[in-house]
Design a protein around this motif. Structure first.
Motif, PDB file in Angstrom:
ATOM      1  N   VAL A  32       0.842  -1.201   0.000  1.00 17.57           N
ATOM      2  CA  VAL A  32       0.000   0.000   0.000  1.00 17.57           C
ATOM      3  C   VAL A  32       0.870   1.241   0.000  1.00 17.57           C
ATOM      4  CG1 VAL A  32      -1.692   1.326   1.327  1.00 17.57           C
ATOM      5  CG2 VAL A  32      -1.983  -1.142   1.047  1.00 17.57           C
ATOM      6  N   TYR A  33       1.916   1.244   0.813  1.00 21.37           N
ATOM      7  CA  TYR A  33       2.836   2.381   0.885  1.00 21.37           C
ATOM      8  C   TYR A  33       3.466   2.653  -0.482  1.00 21.37           C
ATOM      9  CZ  TYR A  33       7.022   5.061   2.018  1.00 21.37           C
ATOM     10  OH  TYR A  33       8.010   5.999   2.036  1.00 21.37           O
ATOM     11  N   GLU A  34       4.013   1.620  -1.110  1.00 26.72           N
ATOM     12  CA  GLU A  34       4.660   1.780  -2.419  1.00 26.72           C
ATOM     13  C   GLU A  34       3.658   2.258  -3.469  1.00 26.72           C
ATOM     14  OE1 GLU A  34       7.841   1.746  -3.061  1.00 26.72           O
ATOM     15  OE2 GLU A  34       8.430   1.039  -1.080  1.00 26.72           O
ATOM     16  N   SER A  35       2.443   1.716  -3.438  1.00 30.71           N
ATOM     17  CA  SER A  35       1.408   2.137  -4.384  1.00 30.71           C
ATOM     18  C   SER A  35       1.002   3.581  -4.144  1.00 30.71           C
ATOM     19  CB  SER A  35       0.175   1.240  -4.259  1.00 30.71           C
ATOM     20  OG  SER A  35       0.510  -0.087  -4.561  1.00 30.71           O
ATOM     21  N   TRP A  36       0.874   3.957  -2.881  1.00 25.29           N
ATOM     22  CA  TRP A  36       0.478   5.320  -2.527  1.00 25.29           C
ATOM     23  C   TRP A  36       1.532   6.325  -2.998  1.00 25.29           C
ATOM     24  CZ3 TRP A  36       2.166   9.309   0.687  1.00 25.29           C
ATOM     25  CH2 TRP A  36       1.231  10.272   0.992  1.00 25.29           C
ATOM     26  N   ILE A  37       2.792   6.029  -2.740  1.00 26.32           N
ATOM     27  CA  ILE A  37       3.876   6.924  -3.159  1.00 26.32           C
ATOM     28  C   ILE A  37       3.915   7.011  -4.687  1.00 26.32           C
ATOM     29  CG2 ILE A  37       6.405   7.197  -3.256  1.00 26.32           C
ATOM     30  CD1 ILE A  37       5.242   7.986  -0.558  1.00 26.32           C
ATOM     31  N   GLY A  38       3.762   5.885  -5.363  1.00 23.53           N
ATOM     32  CA  GLY A  38       3.771   5.876  -6.829  1.00 23.53           C
ATOM     33  C   GLY A  38       2.631   6.692  -7.416  1.00 23.53           C
ATOM     34  N   GLU A  39       1.449   6.524  -6.870  1.00 24.92           N
ATOM     35  CA  GLU A  39       0.289   7.266  -7.360  1.00 24.92           C
ATOM     36  C   GLU A  39       0.437   8.758  -7.080  1.00 24.92           C
ATOM     37  OE1 GLU A  39      -2.993   7.879  -9.489  1.00 24.92           O
ATOM     38  OE2 GLU A  39      -1.984   5.948  -9.267  1.00 24.92           O
ATOM     39  N   LEU A  40       0.899   9.103  -5.889  1.00 20.84           N
ATOM     40  CA  LEU A  40       1.110  10.507  -5.528  1.00 20.84           C
ATOM     41  C   LEU A  40       2.136  11.152  -6.458  1.00 20.84           C
ATOM     42  CD1 LEU A  40       0.659  12.883  -3.510  1.00 20.84           C
ATOM     43  CD2 LEU A  40       2.594  11.964  -2.240  1.00 20.84           C
ATOM     44  N   THR A  41       3.243  10.480  -6.675  1.00 21.90           N
ATOM     45  CA  THR A  41       4.300  10.996  -7.541  1.00 21.90           C
ATOM     46  C   THR A  41       3.792  11.181  -8.967  1.00 21.90           C
ATOM     47  OG1 THR A  41       5.964   9.880  -6.190  1.00 21.90           O
ATOM     48  CG2 THR A  41       6.645  10.581  -8.390  1.00 21.90           C
ATOM     49  N   GLY A  42       3.074  10.187  -9.469  1.00 24.75           N
ATOM     50  CA  GLY A  42       2.537  10.275 -10.835  1.00 24.75           C
ATOM     51  C   GLY A  42       1.557  11.419 -10.997  1.00 24.75           C
ATOM     52  N   ALA A  43       0.656  11.569 -10.039  1.00 24.56           N
ATOM     53  CA  ALA A  43      -0.355  12.621 -10.128  1.00 24.56           C
ATOM     54  C   ALA A  43       0.285  14.002 -10.058  1.00 24.56           C
ATOM     55  CB  ALA A  43      -1.384  12.461  -9.008  1.00 24.56           C
ATOM     56  N   VAL A  44       1.180  14.201  -9.099  1.00 24.49           N
ATOM     57  CA  VAL A  44       1.810  15.516  -8.939  1.00 24.49           C
ATOM     58  C   VAL A  44       2.734  15.811 -10.123  1.00 24.49           C
ATOM     59  CG1 VAL A  44       3.329  16.901  -7.472  1.00 24.49           C
ATOM     60  CG2 VAL A  44       1.537  15.506  -6.439  1.00 24.49           C
ATOM     61  N   SER A  45       3.404  14.795 -10.664  1.00 23.66           N
ATOM     62  CA  SER A  45       4.273  14.992 -11.829  1.00 23.66           C
ATOM     63  C   SER A  45       3.493  15.499 -13.033  1.00 23.66           C
ATOM     64  CB  SER A  45       4.965  13.682 -12.220  1.00 23.66           C
ATOM     65  OG  SER A  45       5.849  13.280 -11.224  1.00 23.66           O
ATOM     66  N   CYS A  46       2.239  15.094 -13.127  1.00 23.37           N
ATOM     67  CA  CYS A  46       1.382  15.520 -14.243  1.00 23.37           C
ATOM     68  C   CYS A  46       0.732  16.879 -13.986  1.00 23.37           C
ATOM     69  CB  CYS A  46       0.288  14.479 -14.494  1.00 23.37           C
ATOM     70  SG  CYS A  46       0.917  12.911 -15.079  1.00 23.37           S
ATOM     71  N   GLY A  47       1.045  17.489 -12.855  1.00 24.09           N
ATOM     72  CA  GLY A  47       0.494  18.809 -12.556  1.00 24.09           C
ATOM     73  C   GLY A  47      -0.784  18.787 -11.744  1.00 24.09           C
ATOM     74  N   GLU A  48      -1.225  17.607 -11.324  1.00 23.77           N
ATOM     75  CA  GLU A  48      -2.438  17.520 -10.509  1.00 23.77           C
ATOM     76  C   GLU A  48      -2.116  17.866  -9.057  1.00 23.77           C
ATOM     77  OE1 GLU A  48      -5.009  14.022 -12.598  1.00 23.77           O
ATOM     78  OE2 GLU A  48      -3.284  13.375 -11.426  1.00 23.77           O
ATOM     79  N   THR A  49      -3.115  18.348  -8.352  1.00 24.20           N
ATOM     80  CA  THR A  49      -3.006  18.585  -6.917  1.00 24.20           C
ATOM     81  C   THR A  49      -3.745  17.458  -6.219  1.00 24.20           C
ATOM     82  OG1 THR A  49      -2.894  20.978  -7.177  1.00 24.20           O
ATOM     83  CG2 THR A  49      -3.593  20.162  -5.035  1.00 24.20           C
TER      84      THR A  49
END
Length: 127
Positions: A32-49
Motif C-alpha cells: 500500500v505504501y509503495e502504491s500510494w507513493i507511486g500514485e502521488l508521484t505520478g499525479a503531482v508529476s502531471c500537474g495535478e493537486t
C-alpha cells in the motif's frame, strides 16, 4: 546551550508502526505504501493537486532557474513537491498521539475487509 534533535523514523520503522496500529501484515502495508507513493508521484508529476481531506494537499511548484554569483554554472529551472497541511490536521498535532480520531475507525474496518479479500484470493490461487 542544549541542542535537541528530532528523531527520524525510517521507512521500515514507519511501515512497521502502521502495520502494528492497523493490525495488517507488514507486506500488505508495504504494498500500500509503495502504491500510494507511486500514485502521488505520478499525479503531482502531471500537474495535478492531490487533496486528502483532513490531512492536506500535495502539489507541484515550478521554480525558475537563476544565475549563480560564484561558480561557472547556473541553476536550471526545477520542480519541487510542496505539502500544505490542513487546519484540522494541524490542530491534531498537539493532541494525544495514542488517540485514534473517529474517522480512522472506518478506514481500519475497510483495511480489515481488504486484508480478508487479499488472503482469500491468495488461498484460492494456492489451491
Amino acid at each position: 546551550m542544549e541542542t535537541t534533535t528530532n528523531p527520524r523514523v525510517s521507512k521500515r520503522e514507519f511501515i512497521s508502526r502502521v502495520a502494528t496500529r492497523s493490525g495488517l501484515p507488514v507486506r500488505v502495508v508495504n504494498k500500500v505504501y509503495e502504491s500510494w507513493i507511486g500514485e502521488l508521484t505520478g499525479a503531482v508529476s502531471c500537474g495535478e493537486t492531490v487533496v486528502l481531506t483532513s490531512f492536506g494537499r500535495f502539489y507541484r511548484q515550478d521554480h525558475k532557474g537563476h544565475k549563480v554569483r560564484f561558480g561557472k554554472s547556473n541553476v536550471d529551472d526545477y520542480v519541487v513537491l510542496k505539502f500544505s497541511a490542513s487546519s484540522s490536521f494541524n490542530r491534531r498535532l498537539g493532541g494525544n498521539e495514542d488517540e485514534i480520531p473517529p474517522e480512522t475507525y472506518g478506514m481500519i474496518e475497510d483495511a480489515d475487509e481488504f486484508e480478508n479479500a487479499i488472503e482469500d484470493r491468495e488461498l484460492r490461487a494456492a489451491s
